[in-house]
Motif scaffolding. Structure first.
Motif, PDB file in Angstrom:
ATOM      1  N   SER A   1       8.014  56.520 -27.851  1.00  0.00           N
ATOM      2  CA  SER A   1       7.371  56.778 -26.564  1.00  0.00           C
ATOM      3  C   SER A   1       6.526  58.034 -26.685  1.00  0.00           C
ATOM      4  O   SER A   1       6.605  58.767 -27.678  1.00  0.00           O
ATOM      5  CB  SER A   1       8.421  56.946 -25.465  1.00  0.00           C
TER       6      SER A   1
ATOM      7  N   ARG B   1       8.847  54.159 -17.067  1.00  0.00           N
ATOM      8  CA  ARG B   1       9.467  55.138 -17.947  1.00  0.00           C
ATOM      9  C   ARG B   1      10.133  54.449 -19.131  1.00  0.00           C
ATOM     10  O   ARG B   1      10.775  53.412 -18.998  1.00  0.00           O
ATOM     11  CB  ARG B   1      10.512  55.927 -17.149  1.00  0.00           C
TER      12      ARG B   1
ATOM     13  N   HIS C   1      10.674  56.951 -11.897  1.00  0.00           N
ATOM     14  CA  HIS C   1       9.573  57.223 -12.833  1.00  0.00           C
ATOM     15  C   HIS C   1       9.754  58.560 -13.560  1.00  0.00           C
ATOM     16  O   HIS C   1       9.327  58.706 -14.700  1.00  0.00           O
ATOM     17  CB  HIS C   1       8.245  57.246 -12.078  1.00  0.00           C
ATOM     18  N   TRP C   2      10.355  59.546 -12.891  1.00  0.00           N
ATOM     19  CA  TRP C   2      10.447  60.903 -13.458  1.00  0.00           C
ATOM     20  C   TRP C   2      11.921  61.280 -13.636  1.00  0.00           C
ATOM     21  O   TRP C   2      12.420  62.229 -13.043  1.00  0.00           O
ATOM     22  CB  TRP C   2       9.726  61.883 -12.536  1.00  0.00           C
TER      23      TRP C   2
ATOM     24  N   THR D   1       6.592  62.580 -17.756  1.00  0.00           N
ATOM     25  CA  THR D   1       7.486  61.461 -18.002  1.00  0.00           C
ATOM     26  C   THR D   1       7.173  60.889 -19.376  1.00  0.00           C
ATOM     27  O   THR D   1       6.208  61.316 -20.024  1.00  0.00           O
ATOM     28  CB  THR D   1       7.358  60.389 -16.905  1.00  0.00           C
ATOM     29  N   SER D   2       7.968  59.944 -19.830  1.00  0.00           N
ATOM     30  CA  SER D   2       7.715  59.312 -21.129  1.00  0.00           C
ATOM     31  C   SER D   2       7.454  57.831 -20.917  1.00  0.00           C
ATOM     32  O   SER D   2       8.166  57.172 -20.159  1.00  0.00           O
ATOM     33  CB  SER D   2       8.909  59.512 -22.076  1.00  0.00           C
ATOM     34  N   VAL D   3       6.416  57.327 -21.577  1.00  0.00           N
ATOM     35  CA  VAL D   3       6.009  55.935 -21.401  1.00  0.00           C
ATOM     36  C   VAL D   3       5.783  55.288 -22.763  1.00  0.00           C
ATOM     37  O   VAL D   3       5.821  55.954 -23.805  1.00  0.00           O
ATOM     38  CB  VAL D   3       4.715  55.833 -20.553  1.00  0.00           C
TER      39      VAL D   3
END
Length: 321
Positions: A206, A199, A290-291, A216-218
């Protein structure tokens, strides 16, 4: 935590890292990995917060597919996979180009080298199995890499750990301000490698993706670099094999059209990884949040640590335009 106690803890952690860096290369690798398994088991019992995060992630990702007993087993095994990967990193100064194939199955890497050569590739990596050794295997196989690393909360550890990571002859750069250096590396004919599954705060550059049905943002780095250099993006993970070996899995390069957005490219990369994690989930980093960002009207359950974020909602709204 008082500043005095923090200094003591940081110095103690540095002592342990230096001790491990001295001890593990002297051990037979199977014995070092056994120690890693034991340490992972112990940490999985002591790290209550991380254990709860991992369990919540698994509940939301797999729902009723996993029983409580299976979730507990997967959480324990996830800790052990990453502890063994750390043990292998400490042992890695003994790896050379001559003995590399005793540890790795490199068939995919030979295929990629034959198709693309050994220069100007983007290796988009997954925190899975022996991920710490991916760049080392690439470097010892003749794929010169610039690798993005994240600074430790304990600043004393960054130098010693990066020294271990550079055993294979690759160059490490900090995540902060790394994009320009990665671009320059690709233009100069080097390869670049970095993780794309963690994340990233929506306050920073992102893109939103959907993983396991949750948003989610990556990082957008691999997409941004491809759009400006046309370098192939090769999703890459390190699969554990029996008897302590690994297989360096290089998925087919992403098929990207000129009209694809950064979000679509990042999503395509994750879509190459999700079936791997679904089929064999234990080697992934389940104890990571992750979320973390809860979208408005999510329509499904998110992990209990997820919180609403105005920045994340703006990122989602912008991606929909």
């Amino acid at each position: 935590m008082s500043s005095r106690w923090k200094k003591i803890r940081h110095r103690a952690e540095l002592f342990l890292v230096k001790a491990a860096s001295t001890l593990f290369p002297r051990l037979p690798r199977p014995l070092g990995r056994w120690f890693g398994s034991v340490i992972g088991l112990v940490v999985s019992q002591l790290d209550r917060e991380g254990r709860q995060v991992a369990s919540s992630n698994l509940v939301c990702a797999f729902g009723d597919e996993l029983s409580p007993r299976e979730r507990r087993r997967l959480v324990r095994h996830s800790y052990q996979h990453f502890s063994r990967a750390a043990a292998d990193l400490y042992w890695s100064p003994r790896l050379t180009s001559e003995n590399l194939q005793t540890v790795f199955d490199l068939e995919d890497l030979a295929r990629v080298g034959k198709k693309y050569g050994k220069r100007g590739l983007i290796f988009a990596c997954l925190h899975y199995g022996g991920f710490e050794l991916i760049s080392l295997a690439l470097g010892l196989s003749g794929f010169e890499c610039t690798v993005v690393t994240q600074a430790f909360k304990n600043p004393l550890l960054t130098g010693p750990i990066n020294k271990l990571r550079e055993t294979g002859g690759y160059q490490t750069v900090r995540r902060e301000g790394a994009l320009l250096r990665l671009y320059k590396s690709l233009v100069a004919g080097r390869n670049v490698a970095f993780a794309v599954d963690l994340r990233v705060s929506p306050r920073f550059p992102s893109v939103p993706i959907t993983s396991f049905g949750m948003q989610t943002s990556v990082t957008l780095s691999h997409a941004w670099l491809h759009q400006r250099t046309q370098a192939p993006i090769i999703p890459t993970h390190c699969e554990p094999l029996p008897h302590g070996r690994y297989r360096l899995v290089l998925h087919p390069a992403l098929k990207i059209s000129p009209d694809d957005t950064e979000k679509e490219i990042a999503q395509a990369c994750w879509d190459a990884f999700e079936p791997v994690v679904r089929q064999k989930p234990a080697p992934w980093l389940w104890m990571y949040k992750h979320w973390r960002y809860l979208p408005q009207n999510p329509g499904r359950a998110y992990p209990d640590y997820a919180k609403e974020s105005a920045h994340f909602n703006r990122l989602l709204a912008g991606a929909q335009r």
